[in-house]
Design a protein around this motif. Structure first.
Motif, PDB file in Angstrom:
ATOM      1  N   GLY A   1       2.491  10.163  -2.812  1.00 29.30           N
ATOM      2  CA  GLY A   1       2.455   9.280  -3.981  1.00 29.30           C
ATOM      3  C   GLY A   1       2.376   7.799  -3.696  1.00 29.30           C
ATOM      4  O   GLY A   1       2.679   6.984  -4.578  1.00 29.30           O
ATOM      5  N   CYS A   2       1.969   7.394  -2.479  1.00 26.93           N
ATOM      6  CA  CYS A   2       1.817   5.956  -2.193  1.00 26.93           C
ATOM      7  C   CYS A   2       0.704   5.373  -3.060  1.00 26.93           C
ATOM      8  O   CYS A   2      -0.253   6.080  -3.419  1.00 26.93           O
ATOM      9  N   LEU A   3       0.808   4.076  -3.345  1.00 29.68           N
ATOM     10  CA  LEU A   3      -0.248   3.382  -4.093  1.00 29.68           C
ATOM     11  C   LEU A   3      -1.606   3.637  -3.446  1.00 29.68           C
ATOM     12  O   LEU A   3      -2.597   3.907  -4.127  1.00 29.68           O
TER      13      LEU A   3
ATOM     14  N   GLY B   1       0.802  -1.231   0.000  1.00 23.14           N
ATOM     15  CA  GLY B   1       0.000   0.000   0.000  1.00 23.14           C
ATOM     16  C   GLY B   1       0.825   1.266   0.000  1.00 23.14           C
ATOM     17  O   GLY B   1       0.369   2.309  -0.472  1.00 23.14           O
ATOM     18  N   HIS B   2       2.045   1.204   0.534  1.00 23.43           N
ATOM     19  CA  HIS B   2       2.844   2.432   0.664  1.00 23.43           C
ATOM     20  C   HIS B   2       4.090   2.424  -0.223  1.00 23.43           C
ATOM     21  O   HIS B   2       5.078   3.092   0.062  1.00 23.43           O
ATOM     22  N   ILE B   3       4.002   1.671  -1.327  1.00 19.15           N
ATOM     23  CA  ILE B   3       5.028   1.762  -2.370  1.00 19.15           C
ATOM     24  C   ILE B   3       4.689   2.995  -3.213  1.00 19.15           C
ATOM     25  O   ILE B   3       3.527   3.232  -3.550  1.00 19.15           O
TER      26      ILE B   3
ATOM     27  N   LEU C   1      -0.983  13.256  -1.180  1.00 18.13           N
ATOM     28  CA  LEU C   1      -0.520  12.975   0.187  1.00 18.13           C
ATOM     29  C   LEU C   1      -1.217  11.725   0.713  1.00 18.13           C
ATOM     30  O   LEU C   1      -2.432  11.582   0.610  1.00 18.13           O
ATOM     31  N   CYS C   2      -0.426  10.829   1.301  1.00 18.26           N
ATOM     32  CA  CYS C   2      -0.975   9.578   1.841  1.00 18.26           C
ATOM     33  C   CYS C   2      -1.285   9.728   3.329  1.00 18.26           C
ATOM     34  O   CYS C   2      -0.786  10.632   3.991  1.00 18.26           O
ATOM     35  N   ARG C   3      -2.078   8.766   3.856  1.00 13.79           N
ATOM     36  CA  ARG C   3      -2.382   8.752   5.289  1.00 13.79           C
ATOM     37  C   ARG C   3      -1.114   8.544   6.122  1.00 13.79           C
ATOM     38  O   ARG C   3      -1.066   8.900   7.287  1.00 13.79           O
ATOM     39  N   CYS C   4      -0.073   7.960   5.496  1.00 17.24           N
ATOM     40  CA  CYS C   4       1.161   7.679   6.235  1.00 17.24           C
ATOM     41  C   CYS C   4       2.071   8.897   6.298  1.00 17.24           C
ATOM     42  O   CYS C   4       3.104   8.880   6.960  1.00 17.24           O
ATOM     43  N   GLY C   5       1.723   9.959   5.563  1.00 18.54           N
ATOM     44  CA  GLY C   5       2.533  11.175   5.579  1.00 18.54           C
ATOM     45  C   GLY C   5       3.468  11.299   4.395  1.00 18.54           C
ATOM     46  O   GLY C   5       4.087  12.343   4.205  1.00 18.54           O
TER      47      GLY C   5
HETATM   48 ZN   LIG Z   1       1.520   5.850   2.389  1.00 13.40          ZN
END
Ligand SMILES: [Zn+2]
Length: 404
Positions: free
Chosen positions: A264-266, A246-248, A257-261
């Motif tokens: 461009g994460c998948l 998910g975070h590649i 922006l992803c939830r992980c900060g």
């Molecule tokens: Zn992410």
């Protein structure tokens, strides 16, 4: 002598270790003939007959109705007695928890579902799980001593060896909580816990693709996860974070922006929450993967366009996985898989475009077949593998592996 005593005692007090090894071979291989057991164990016919006698006496194995044509006297195939013991399987979700008792098939014999708030303390949720188990046991008419293990399917990264939640996850209060110790104090029972995607992959493999022992599973839901089955077992990596796709990062001109900060994460491009975000920006109400699918099923063009683009995001990451790990099968599950070809087309296109022919010529990319019980069945399979099949000990083809 309870079922749990026989299964979990490795000292040979209840059953000689050699007979346990033969039992693991039968558990791992399904229906087998006596001559196959001689070959697999590397033991003589007399030895196999003697050890089988102990397994029959303990009610652990049975003769099936299937007969192997030998040319001589017909020989019935042997399998383990699926009713000998029970497995407790638990699927903890973000909104509900499902608790079931299964036989060793594993077939669900009784189950109960209760609403869950993951912000509650782990002890509160575990107390509810235990109360469910104690209500289910009388329904199947068996004592707790017949349960050979608890399998927990959790929506989090798991330190598999220690059965503990670790890393950032939706299970905030569970970080490093001693789940195994909690159950041991109450029931003196063994507990195995794993990530929900790994267990969905295990259930899909065991139920529908038992001959494809190298496959990659994608959970395409509100969030995104992956699970990899290698040589017939879940591959977890060093700390249990393997296949967490998910975070590649994707190669995007304007990475969201992803939830992980990170950017461009998948998941920030192809996850259900990201597609819902983009739909809202177009004035179409959606909050999660279920809402997205409902809009797609109404044939709203903007939603179809977004899910097709999401498929290409999955395809970009899947192409890299295929190049590195060379699976025979890619199975796509989770709510977004209900979009069917709108999602699958992009995955197939990118994988075929980017991977070398040797990796793709026999590769199948398909939708998952498991329904909403995949997590609980995966948890039951996990207990079976750990407690009965002797994972990593007795495999088909490893002749002479055991003591003669
Ligand atoms: Zn992410």
């Amino acid at each position: 002598m309870s079922a749990r005593d026989v299964i979990t005692d490795t000292s040979g007090t209840h059953l000689p270790v050699e007979s346990r090894d033969l039992f693991s071979l039968i558990a791992r291989n399904g229906a087998v003939s006596r001559s196959e057991l001689e070959r697999l164990s590397g033991s003589s016919r007399t030895t196999v007959v003697q050890r089988l006698g102990m397994l029959f006496n303990a009610n652990l194995v049975r003769e099936t109705e299937k007969v192997l044509p030998t040319g001589g006297r017909p020989s019935k195939l042997l399998s383990l007695n699926e009713e000998f013991a029970l497995i407790a399987a638990v699927d903890v979700g973000e909104s509900q928890t499902r608790v079931a008792l299964t036989d060793l098939t594993p077939k669900i014999l009784a189950e109960e579902v209760f609403a869950t708030d993951l912000d509650d303390a782990p002890t509160s949720i575990l107390e509810q799980i235990a109360a469910c188990l104690e209500r289910l046991l009388p329904q199947v008419g068996r004592p707790m001593d017949d349960v050979i293990g608890v399998g927990l399917c959790l929506p989090s990264r798991i330190d598999y060896k220690n059965a503990r939640v670790f890393g950032p996850s939706v299970m905030h209060g569970w970080y490093d909580f001693d789940i195994r110790g909690w159950f041991r104090d109450r029931y003196d029972i063994q507990v195995f816990a794993d990530n929900d995607v790994n267990l969905m992959a295990l259930a899909e493999y065991k139920t529908y693709w038992p001959d494809e022992d190298c496959f990659f599973f994608i959970k395409a839901g509100t969030g995104i996860g992956g699970g990899f089955i290698s040589c017939g077992e879940v591959y977890r990596g060093g700390r249990g974070a393997a296949a967490d796709i998910g975070h590649i990062q994707l190669d995007l001109p304007n990475p969201p922006l992803c939830r992980c900060g990170k950017l461009g994460c998948l998941e920030a491009y192809s996850g259900g929450w990201a597609i819902a975000r983009d739909l809202r920006a177009m004035g179409i109400e959606a909050r999660n993967a279920r809402d997205v699918i409902n809009v797609v099923k109404r044939n709203v063009p903007e939603a179809i366009q977004l899910i097709r683009a999401a498929g290409k995001g999955f395809g970009e990451v899947t192409a890299n996985v295929v190049s590195v790990l060379n699976p025979n099968l890619v199975v796509v599950g989770g709510t977004l898989a209900e979009a069917g070809e709108h999602l699958m087309a992009g995955i197939r296109e990118l994988v075929n475009q980017r991977c070398l022919p040797l990796a793709t010529q026999s590769l199948q990319i398909v939708k998952a077949k498991s329904g909403d019980r995949a997590g609980i069945l995966g948890a039951a399979h996990l207990v079976f593998e750990e407690q009965l099949a002797g994972v990593g000990r007795c495999r088909v083809g490893e002749r002479g592996h055991m003591a003669r």
